[in-house]
Design a protein around this motif. Structure first.
Motif, mmCIF file in Angstrom:
data_model
loop_
_atom_site.group_PDB
_atom_site.id
_atom_site.type_symbol
_atom_site.label_atom_id
_atom_site.label_comp_id
_atom_site.label_asym_id
_atom_site.label_seq_id
_atom_site.Cartn_x
_atom_site.Cartn_y
_atom_site.Cartn_z
ATOM 1 N N GLY A 82 0.642 -0.861 -0.010
ATOM 2 C CA GLY A 82 0.012 0.147 0.063
ATOM 3 C C GLY A 82 0.702 1.211 0.158
ATOM 4 O O GLY A 82 1.683 1.298 0.719
ATOM 5 N N LEU A 121 -12.872 0.790 6.802
ATOM 6 C CA LEU A 121 -11.453 2.362 6.642
ATOM 7 C C LEU A 121 -11.774 3.828 6.866
ATOM 8 O O LEU A 121 -11.248 4.346 8.115
ATOM 9 C CB LEU A 121 -11.051 1.993 5.663
ATOM 10 N N LEU A 148 -4.571 7.339 4.111
ATOM 11 C CA LEU A 148 -4.248 6.297 5.095
ATOM 12 C C LEU A 148 -5.046 5.204 3.779
ATOM 13 O O LEU A 148 -5.267 4.056 4.393
ATOM 14 C CB LEU A 148 -4.380 6.460 6.262
ATOM 15 N N LEU A 152 -4.675 1.615 2.376
ATOM 16 C CA LEU A 152 -5.448 0.138 3.044
ATOM 17 C C LEU A 152 -5.957 -0.812 2.489
ATOM 18 O O LEU A 152 -6.394 -1.712 3.041
ATOM 19 C CB LEU A 152 -5.062 0.601 4.135
ATOM 20 N N ARG A 155 -5.524 -4.448 1.772
ATOM 21 C CA ARG A 155 -5.297 -4.983 2.870
ATOM 22 C C ARG A 155 -3.542 -5.939 2.949
ATOM 23 O O ARG A 155 -3.410 -6.562 2.746
ATOM 24 C CB ARG A 155 -5.889 -6.206 3.371
ATOM 25 N N LEU A 159 3.556 -1.488 4.155
ATOM 26 C CA LEU A 159 3.135 -0.225 3.754
ATOM 27 C C LEU A 159 3.671 0.716 3.854
ATOM 28 O O LEU A 159 4.875 0.921 4.797
ATOM 29 C CB LEU A 159 1.939 0.388 4.775
ATOM 30 N N LEU A 183 -3.554 1.736 13.025
ATOM 31 C CA LEU A 183 -3.464 0.975 12.072
ATOM 32 C C LEU A 183 -1.580 -0.501 11.601
ATOM 33 O O LEU A 183 -2.386 -1.361 11.245
ATOM 34 C CB LEU A 183 -2.572 1.524 10.238
ATOM 35 N N LYS A 184 -1.679 -0.069 11.961
ATOM 36 C CA LYS A 184 -0.087 -1.328 11.745
ATOM 37 C C LYS A 184 -0.669 -2.225 13.172
ATOM 38 O O LYS A 184 -0.756 -3.527 12.705
ATOM 39 C CB LYS A 184 1.018 -0.742 12.849
ATOM 40 N N TYR A 187 -3.840 -4.231 11.419
ATOM 41 C CA TYR A 187 -3.696 -5.331 10.486
ATOM 42 C C TYR A 187 -1.984 -5.986 10.322
ATOM 43 O O TYR A 187 -1.980 -6.531 9.750
ATOM 44 C CB TYR A 187 -3.715 -4.573 9.355
ATOM 45 N N MET A 189 1.138 -4.859 10.440
ATOM 46 C CA MET A 189 1.827 -4.823 8.985
ATOM 47 C C MET A 189 3.032 -4.270 8.985
ATOM 48 O O MET A 189 3.051 -3.882 10.013
ATOM 49 C CB MET A 189 1.137 -3.330 7.445
#
Lengths: 334, 318
Positions: A82, A121, A148, A152, A155, A159, A183-184, A187, A189
């Motif tokens: 992303g 989201l 953002l 995302l 998914r 990122l 967010l981290k 998900y 990520m």
């Protein structure tokens, strides 16, 4: 877990056969970490991101994202990443929701799933109540959040954030950081971000690479980098007019002493441990300490150490940076 | 390694999404639409109506003709008579005016293919709007690049072709819409459709516009992609619009132009678009001419689109 999510080997980008934007950089990003690229404007951060996100092809070298070659398997890379670009790329004439849905279309996400995700989201970045408003009515912070959300929608496993808080005020910046962390966690990520704000790199990143003139000059966790400078700095002054450099140097753990007009700058491993020892040694010889301060090295000192410039100096030479940017843009257009 | 995301963006989906984005943007800015229609409308309304070529070739241009009475000696007549025959000047004037009107209509018909100049040039304006719309729309990619939108799209798995084709399609659809508006306005201002005009002909008009639209917009997208500044394509457009318009049959038939302009006009795609649209709307349809126009348009479209799309492709995948 130390799976290498991003790996760059001798990654190089030369524009117009002469302008070296990124110069043989090597680094790897581990799964689940926030990795920051710290450097002044024009250091090659965005060019690196553009290569890793398959927008630009490297002139030399290789890079892999989740094991996919960024040139040969670019399309696989694109599916798992992303991107939150530096600019506000959302379309001003469309609503926030329409923008997120456009991104979903670009990833080929089925409409019904896309709708669900888009609403989810928008909720996450707290734009639900503005989702049907045109983006031109959004504030800077809201636009950043919308970017953002767009980044995302597929998914992503990785990122990329290019200067996520550029041009935002202090409060909005802090709020954006908390979104990024949220967010981290949500998900799971891996995050790769660039910044020229020391504070941001310090607070947000697990590891940072300091980049200057297209080269990585230091890499490590913020604390490691600070430690590499050699610990804390104690500044001390005494009432008596005498040179106590040698006396201080004889104290245990003291690494270096500098007499700056009667004020002594002492490099020590740990300020808390060594300061009492120094005071004790001075007291024994009959000196009176009138001033003592203890500072931990900041990333600014690290930066200074490796690039030879304080970040402040760089901010002052904005004109030079602007000229370089123009040069890069021109070069890219050829 | 983690598995690849399960979704694959199709060409069509991406193309549709990107085209709809542009069309939505366009419809949300009606002023811009109006401005683009306004220019050819002014040309058509002012130039088309004020340069009243019809009037030159009608009895109106002989209105101030004053012919004195003519005396014919009777001896010249057959059979000869005594005295003098007087033909009143007014009678001659009237006769001349009538004849001139007939000749004028014939001249108009032979020169323009229609007896009404306004109709002739109104169709020229359709070509003009197709040209300007496609060129300007191609330029929007400069903005997409400057605002970072293009880089964002490039980082998604959407097929690169969809990015270019969406621009081409958007430009062509806009051109078709604008051309329809111009045709409708021209009709209201007195455009005389030929007796065999049907809605099917309108589809033919759209097909012709589509061909040229694709060709011109492809070239301009490729060109705009390579210029960082908005000014450069703007200058080029304003520089080439005029010559392209005048060195074609937009305002005047090329057969009456000097030889060197004829050469330019014959390789000017605008000529074939204008002729095809005229054939389909105001002239008695000549199928072989129409076929020839379409073949030429097809050739132009494929050459221009190939160049444009190849250049854009190279830029986007470098």
């Amino acid at each position: 877990m130390s799976e290498e999510v991003i790996k760059a080997e001798g990654l190089t980008k030369i524009f117009n056969k002469s302008l070296v934007a990124v110069d043989h950089v090597n680094f790897s990003v581990k799964s689940g970490e926030i990795f920051g690229f710290l450097g002044p404007n024009g250091a090659g951060k965005t060019t690196t991101i553009n290569m890793l996100t398959t927008v630009l092809k490297p002139t030399e070298g290789f890079a892999y994202v989740l094991g996919y070659d960024i040139v040969k398997q670019a399309n696989n890379v694109r599916k798992v990443i992303g991107v939150v670009p530096q600019e506000y790329t959302a379309d001003e004439d469309l609503t926030g929701y329409e923008n997120v849905m456009l991104c979903a279309d670009l990833y080929g996400i089925p409409r019904d799933i896309a709708k669900k995700r888009a609403l989810e989201l928008m909720e996450l970045v707290e734009l639900t109540q503005f989702k049907d408003k045109r983006v031109e009515t959004y504030s800077g912070g809201m636009r950043r959040r919308l970017e953002l959300a767009c980044g995302l929608i597929n998914r992503p496993k990785v990122l990329f954030l290019d200067e996520p808080t550029l041009g935002l005020d202090v409060q909005t910046r802090a709020a954006t950081w908390s979104y990024i962390r949220k967010l981290k966690e949500e998900y799971g990520m891996t995050l790769f971000m660039t910044t020229h704000y020391l504070e941001e790199a310090d607070i947000l990143c697990d590891r940072i690479a300091i980049i200057d003139h297209g080269k990585i000059v230091a890499i490590g966790a913020p604390d490691e980098l600070k430690d590499s400078l050699g610990g804390d700095i104690i500044t001390i002054s005494i009432k008596e007019n005498a040179d106590i450099s040698e006396l201080i140097r004889s104290v245990e753990h003291v690494k270096d002493v500098k007499n700056e007009n009667g004020s002594y700058r002492i490099k020590v491993e740990s300020g808390e441990v060594t300061a009492p020892l120094i005071i004790e040694a001075l007291r024994k010889k009959g000196y009176t300490v009138i001033k003592l301060s203890l500072t931990e090295p900041t990333l600014n000192e690290v930066y200074l150490e490796y690039t030879g410039r304080a970040i402040r100096d760089i901010e002052e030479s904005k004109e030079a940076v602007r000229m370089q940017r123009i040069a890069i843009r021109r070069a890219r257009a050829e | 390694m983690s598995k690849v995301n399960e979704y694959n963006p199709s060409m069509l989906r991406g193309l549709w999404a990107l085209t709809v984005r542009e069309l939505k943007k366009w419809l949300k800015d009606p002023v811009m639409v109006l401005m683009l229609v306004l220019q050819p409308l002014i040309w058509m309304g002012l130039l088309g109506k004020s340069i009243n070529i019809n009037a030159i070739f009608s009895s109106k241009s002989l209105v101030n003709l004053e012919i004195p009475d003519i005396q014919v000696p009777g001896s010249l007549l057959n059979p000869p008579v005594n005295g003098v025959l007087i033909i009143p000047g007014a009678f001659i004037t009237q006769q001349l005016q009538q004849m001139f009107s007939t000749i004028g209509t014939k001249v108009m018909q032979d020169t323009f293919g229609v007896i009404d100049y306004f109709s002739y040039m109104a169709i020229g304006m359709v070509s003009m709007i197709v040209m300007t719309t496609t060129m300007f729309t191609g330029m929007s990619i400069v903005w997409d690049r400057r605002l970072g939108f293009l880089d964002k799209v490039l980082s998604t798995p959407v097929p690169r072709g969809a990015i270019i084709f969406a621009k081409v399609l958007n430009a062509t659809l806009r051109a078709i819409f604008q051309a329809t508006v111009i045709l409708a306005l021209a009709y209201l201002l007195g455009l005389q459709l030929s007796s065999n005009f049907t809605l099917l002909n309108l589809l033919g008009v759209y097909a012709a516009i589509f061909l040229l639209g694709i060709g011109l917009s492809s070239v301009f997208i490729a060109f705009s992609l390579r210029s960082t500044r908005m000014e450069r394509p703007m200058q080029i457009i304003s520089l080439i619009t005029m010559p392209l318009m005048f060195a074609s049959n937009t305002f005047f038939p090329i057969s009456l132009m000097p030889y060197w302009i004829q050469v330019v006009a014959k390789v000017n795609p605008l000529t074939y678009l204008t002729d095809a649209v005229r054939q389909l709307t105001i002239m008695p349809l000549d199928l072989s001419t129409l076929m020839f126009d379409f073949i030429c348009l097809g050739i132009f479209a494929s050459i221009l689109a190939t160049i444009g799309i190849m250049l854009s492709w190279r830029y986007l995948t470098k």
